[in-house]
Motif scaffolding. Structure first.
Motif, short mmCIF file in Angstrom:
data_model
loop_
_atom_site.label_atom_id
_atom_site.label_comp_id
_atom_site.label_asym_id
_atom_site.label_seq_id
_atom_site.Cartn_x
_atom_site.Cartn_y
_atom_site.Cartn_z
N ARG A 167 8.33 0.67 -0.30
CA ARG A 167 8.74 1.74 -0.44
C ARG A 167 7.88 2.85 -1.47
N SER A 168 6.89 2.19 -1.94
CA SER A 168 5.76 2.52 -2.46
C SER A 168 4.47 2.17 -2.61
N ALA A 169 3.45 2.66 -2.66
CA ALA A 169 2.21 2.42 -2.23
C ALA A 169 1.65 1.40 -3.39
N ASP A 170 2.17 1.54 -4.73
CA ASP A 170 1.56 0.83 -5.76
C ASP A 170 2.91 -0.23 -6.39
N PHE A 171 2.58 -1.38 -6.52
CA PHE A 171 3.85 -2.17 -6.88
C PHE A 171 3.13 -3.63 -7.05
N THR A 172 3.77 -4.38 -8.06
CA THR A 172 3.33 -5.88 -8.17
C THR A 172 4.58 -6.83 -8.09
N LEU A 173 4.05 -7.83 -7.50
CA LEU A 173 4.58 -9.09 -7.45
C LEU A 173 4.51 -10.09 -8.23
N THR A 174 5.64 -10.74 -9.17
CA THR A 174 5.20 -11.88 -9.89
C THR A 174 5.87 -13.15 -9.18
N THR B 149 6.61 -16.81 -9.78
CA THR B 149 6.80 -17.77 -10.65
C THR B 149 7.06 -19.33 -10.39
N ARG B 150 6.32 -20.46 -10.51
CA ARG B 150 6.49 -21.75 -9.94
C ARG B 150 7.50 -22.40 -10.83
N ALA B 151 7.70 -23.67 -10.35
CA ALA B 151 8.95 -24.43 -11.04
C ALA B 151 8.33 -24.85 -12.37
N ASP B 152 6.79 -25.03 -12.59
CA ASP B 152 6.37 -25.46 -13.89
C ASP B 152 6.29 -24.15 -14.91
N GLY B 153 6.58 -23.10 -14.46
CA GLY B 153 6.61 -21.84 -15.20
C GLY B 153 5.30 -21.03 -15.28
N ARG B 154 4.46 -21.57 -14.48
CA ARG B 154 2.98 -20.88 -14.38
C ARG B 154 3.44 -19.70 -13.47
N ALA B 155 2.65 -18.58 -13.62
CA ALA B 155 2.92 -17.45 -12.86
C ALA B 155 1.69 -16.95 -12.20
N ALA B 156 1.77 -16.35 -10.81
CA ALA B 156 0.65 -15.65 -10.35
C ALA B 156 1.05 -14.28 -10.27
N ILE B 157 0.19 -13.42 -10.51
CA ILE B 157 0.42 -11.73 -10.30
C ILE B 157 -0.17 -11.41 -9.00
N VAL B 158 0.46 -10.56 -8.18
CA VAL B 158 -0.05 -9.88 -6.97
C VAL B 158 0.09 -8.52 -7.15
N GLN B 159 -0.93 -7.87 -7.05
CA GLN B 159 -1.08 -6.35 -7.04
C GLN B 159 -1.18 -5.74 -5.73
N VAL B 160 -0.22 -4.88 -5.65
CA VAL B 160 -0.28 -4.30 -4.00
C VAL B 160 -0.80 -2.94 -4.24
N ARG B 161 -1.58 -2.57 -3.63
CA ARG B 161 -2.15 -1.12 -3.74
C ARG B 161 -2.86 -0.74 -2.26
N LEU B 162 -1.64 -0.17 -1.70
CA LEU B 162 -1.69 0.43 -0.39
C LEU B 162 -2.09 1.93 -0.15
N PRO B 163 -2.78 2.20 0.93
CA PRO B 163 -3.02 3.32 1.34
C PRO B 163 -1.79 4.33 1.52
N PRO B 164 -1.61 5.50 0.88
CA PRO B 164 -0.43 6.37 1.01
C PRO B 164 0.18 6.66 2.26
N ASP B 165 -0.69 6.56 3.58
CA ASP B 165 -0.09 6.57 4.67
C ASP B 165 0.34 5.17 5.23
N ALA B 166 0.31 4.27 4.51
CA ALA B 166 1.12 2.84 4.83
C ALA B 166 2.46 2.77 4.36
N VAL B 167 2.90 3.89 3.76
CA VAL B 167 4.38 3.85 3.12
C VAL B 167 5.17 4.73 3.77
N ARG B 168 6.50 4.38 4.46
CA ARG B 168 7.56 5.27 4.76
C ARG B 168 8.35 5.51 3.90
N THR B 169 8.66 6.41 3.34
CA THR B 169 9.69 7.10 2.43
C THR B 169 10.96 7.29 2.85
#
Length: 95
Positions: free
Chosen positions: A62-69, A71-91
């Motif tokens: 619903r947005s071109a820019d957002f982040t996913l965190t 989190t694994r069972a051991d507490g370690r986390a990976a960060i995923v940055q999503v940076r889509l072109p504006p025309d890839a989002v339908r609002t």
């Protein structure tokens, strides 16, 4: 196409529609997924791993820019940055 983001990273591609993301390294051990901001996505479907946590997710941006965190069972986390072109989002939904 399914994008493997289980180790983190940046997603910069996308066309109008859903994103298919593999968020766990395997189907035995999943992760907890948090979206920032939460209103940036609609979760269409998720697939659970054997431990009941998320292994893969289908989201509708619903947005071109957002982040996913991821989190694994051991507490370690990976960060995923999503940076889509504006025309890839339908609002809005067409009538």
């Amino acid at each position: 196409m399914v994008e493997d983001v289980s180790k983190g990273g940046t997603v910069t591609w996308g066309s109008l529609g859903d994103l298919f993301l593999k968020v766990s390294a395997d189907c035995r051990t999943g992760v907890t997924v948090a979206y920032q901001p939460a209103a940036a996505v609609d979760v269409v479907k998720d697939a659970t791993a054997a431990d009941g946590k998320v292994a893969a997710v289908v989201i509708k941006p619903r947005s071109a820019d957002f982040t996913l965190t991821l989190t694994r069972a051991d507490g370690r986390a990976a960060i995923v940055q999503v940076r889509l072109p504006p025309d890839a989002v339908r609002t809005s939904v067409p009538n």
